[in-house]
Design a protein around this motif. Structure first.
Motif, PDB file in Angstrom:
ATOM      1  N   MET A  44       0.856  -1.188   0.000  1.00  0.00           N
ATOM      2  CA  MET A  44       0.000   0.000   0.000  1.00  0.00           C
ATOM      3  C   MET A  44       0.894   1.242   0.000  1.00  0.00           C
ATOM      4  N   PRO A  45       0.490   2.271  -0.732  1.00  0.00           N
ATOM      5  CA  PRO A  45       1.261   3.504  -0.657  1.00  0.00           C
ATOM      6  C   PRO A  45       1.037   4.161   0.710  1.00  0.00           C
ATOM      7  N   GLY A  46       2.107   4.610   1.304  1.00  0.00           N
ATOM      8  CA  GLY A  46       2.003   5.264   2.600  1.00  0.00           C
ATOM      9  C   GLY A  46       2.344   6.738   2.510  1.00  0.00           C
ATOM     10  N   ALA A  47       2.196   7.439   3.592  1.00  0.00           N
ATOM     11  CA  ALA A  47       2.497   8.868   3.618  1.00  0.00           C
ATOM     12  C   ALA A  47       3.992   9.126   3.460  1.00  0.00           C
ATOM     13  N   LYS A  48       4.812   8.195   3.962  1.00  0.00           N
ATOM     14  CA  LYS A  48       6.265   8.386   3.899  1.00  0.00           C
ATOM     15  C   LYS A  48       6.965   7.370   2.999  1.00  0.00           C
ATOM     16  N   VAL A  49       6.419   6.139   2.935  1.00  0.00           N
ATOM     17  CA  VAL A  49       7.074   5.055   2.203  1.00  0.00           C
ATOM     18  C   VAL A  49       6.028   4.280   1.413  1.00  0.00           C
TER      19      VAL A  49
END
Length: 64
Positions: A44-49
């Motif tokens: 899943m795309p995250g806010a930081k990674v």
């Protein structure tokens, strides 16, 4: 449950994909540190990674 139970059969278009449909799935995780044989890892795309950065690590740990 198997990977094929979770997927739309029309998506299994190649022989390799069809063969993977029988892989047994015991758990589902988005955390590559918890990836073990029998786990289904999803990135899943995250806010930081971006989780895709950990897909190889999860696969090496035995996750589908």
């Amino acid at each position: 449950m198997t990977l094929g139970d979770l997927l739309d059969p029309s998506l299994l278009v190649t022989p390799l994909q069809a063969a993977q449909a029988g892989v047994k799935i015991a758990s589902i995780t988005a955390d590559s540190r918890k990836a073990v044989p029998g786990a289904l890892f999803f990135a899943m795309p995250g806010a930081k990674v971006d989780g895709l950065a950990f897909a190889a690590q999860a696969a090496k740990a035995g996750a589908a």
